[in-house]
Design a protein around this motif. Structure first.
Motif, short mmCIF file in Angstrom:
data_model
loop_
_atom_site.label_atom_id
_atom_site.label_comp_id
_atom_site.label_asym_id
_atom_site.label_seq_id
_atom_site.Cartn_x
_atom_site.Cartn_y
_atom_site.Cartn_z
N GLY A 90 -23.31 11.01 -6.86
CA GLY A 90 -23.20 12.21 -6.03
C GLY A 90 -22.76 11.91 -4.61
O GLY A 90 -22.29 10.83 -4.30
N ILE A 91 -22.95 12.92 -3.75
CA ILE A 91 -22.55 12.81 -2.36
C ILE A 91 -23.75 12.98 -1.44
O ILE A 91 -24.74 13.62 -1.79
N ALA A 92 -23.63 12.40 -0.27
CA ALA A 92 -24.63 12.56 0.78
C ALA A 92 -23.87 12.77 2.09
O ALA A 92 -23.02 11.96 2.46
N ALA A 114 -32.81 13.85 23.13
CA ALA A 114 -33.37 13.25 24.35
C ALA A 114 -33.53 11.76 24.09
O ALA A 114 -33.57 11.32 22.94
N LYS A 115 -33.60 10.99 25.16
CA LYS A 115 -33.75 9.55 25.01
C LYS A 115 -34.96 9.24 24.12
O LYS A 115 -36.02 9.84 24.27
N ASN A 116 -34.78 8.32 23.17
CA ASN A 116 -35.80 7.87 22.24
C ASN A 116 -36.25 8.92 21.23
O ASN A 116 -37.33 8.83 20.66
N VAL A 117 -35.41 9.93 21.01
CA VAL A 117 -35.67 10.93 19.96
C VAL A 117 -34.40 11.06 19.12
O VAL A 117 -33.34 11.34 19.66
N LEU A 118 -34.53 10.84 17.82
CA LEU A 118 -33.40 10.94 16.91
C LEU A 118 -33.70 12.00 15.86
O LEU A 118 -34.75 11.98 15.22
N TRP A 119 -32.78 12.93 15.70
CA TRP A 119 -32.91 14.00 14.70
C TRP A 119 -31.88 13.73 13.61
O TRP A 119 -30.68 13.69 13.89
N SER A 120 -32.33 13.54 12.39
CA SER A 120 -31.46 13.23 11.27
C SER A 120 -31.50 14.36 10.25
O SER A 120 -32.58 14.83 9.88
N ASN A 121 -30.33 14.79 9.80
CA ASN A 121 -30.21 15.86 8.81
C ASN A 121 -29.29 15.39 7.69
O ASN A 121 -28.21 14.88 7.96
N ALA A 122 -29.71 15.58 6.46
CA ALA A 122 -28.91 15.13 5.33
C ALA A 122 -28.85 16.20 4.24
O ALA A 122 -29.85 16.85 3.95
N PHE A 123 -27.67 16.36 3.68
CA PHE A 123 -27.48 17.19 2.50
C PHE A 123 -27.09 16.26 1.38
O PHE A 123 -26.23 15.39 1.54
N PHE A 124 -27.72 16.44 0.24
CA PHE A 124 -27.53 15.55 -0.89
C PHE A 124 -27.27 16.39 -2.14
O PHE A 124 -27.90 17.42 -2.34
N ARG A 125 -26.32 15.98 -2.95
CA ARG A 125 -26.05 16.63 -4.24
C ARG A 125 -25.64 15.55 -5.22
O ARG A 125 -24.68 14.82 -4.97
N ALA A 126 -26.36 15.47 -6.32
CA ALA A 126 -26.08 14.43 -7.31
C ALA A 126 -26.16 15.01 -8.72
O ALA A 126 -26.82 16.01 -8.96
N THR A 127 -25.50 14.32 -9.63
CA THR A 127 -25.50 14.68 -11.04
C THR A 127 -26.00 13.48 -11.83
O THR A 127 -25.55 12.35 -11.59
N THR A 128 -26.93 13.72 -12.75
CA THR A 128 -27.44 12.60 -13.54
C THR A 128 -26.38 12.12 -14.52
O THR A 128 -25.58 12.89 -15.03
N LEU A 129 -26.41 10.82 -14.78
CA LEU A 129 -25.56 10.20 -15.78
C LEU A 129 -26.26 10.32 -17.14
O LEU A 129 -27.47 10.54 -17.20
#
Length: 113
Positions: free
Chosen positions: A64-66, A74-89
């Motif tokens: 899949g994709i990510a 702000a300094k020393n603050v990290l905001w992470s956002n992820a979209f994930f879509r996968a298909t089983t084999l």
């Protein structure tokens, strides 16, 4: 700037024995630089018997994709956002049908002291 990256792993298992990640990224989310950000897009494929260091978005036995966006508000603050879509084999250990689609959005805040 932009970067292109990839990983590949193969085991000696009789099936589901390879995996890879191909990706492109732009920018760098530097936790010391407020306003910095990064964006990446990965295509991931992991056979069920692969020991590669995954991105933790696509589980073994799927592909899949990510899409990930990171921002430093702000300094020393990290905001992470992820979209994930996968298909089983067809060959997976989860009892899921071939082509079962999984997707989610994940957001996280990291605080560095």
């Amino acid at each position: 700037g932009y970067s292109v990256y990839g990983t590949y792993d193969r085991t000696n298992a009789s099936g589901g024995n390879f995996g890879y990640v191909l990706g492109i990224a732009h920018g760098k989310a530097d936790r010391n630089a407020a306003g910095s950000h990064a964006l990446s897009l990965d295509y991931e494929y992991f056979g069920k018997n692969v020991g590669t260091d995954t991105t933790y978005w696509v589980m073994p036995g799927s592909k899949g994709i990510a899409l990930t966006y990171k921002y430093v508000p702000a300094k020393n603050v990290l905001w992470s956002n992820a979209f994930f879509r996968a298909t089983t084999l067809a060959d997976n250990d989860y009892g899921l049908a071939d082509g079962n689609v999984q997707s989610f959005i994940r957001t996280q805040m990291y605080y560095y002291f």
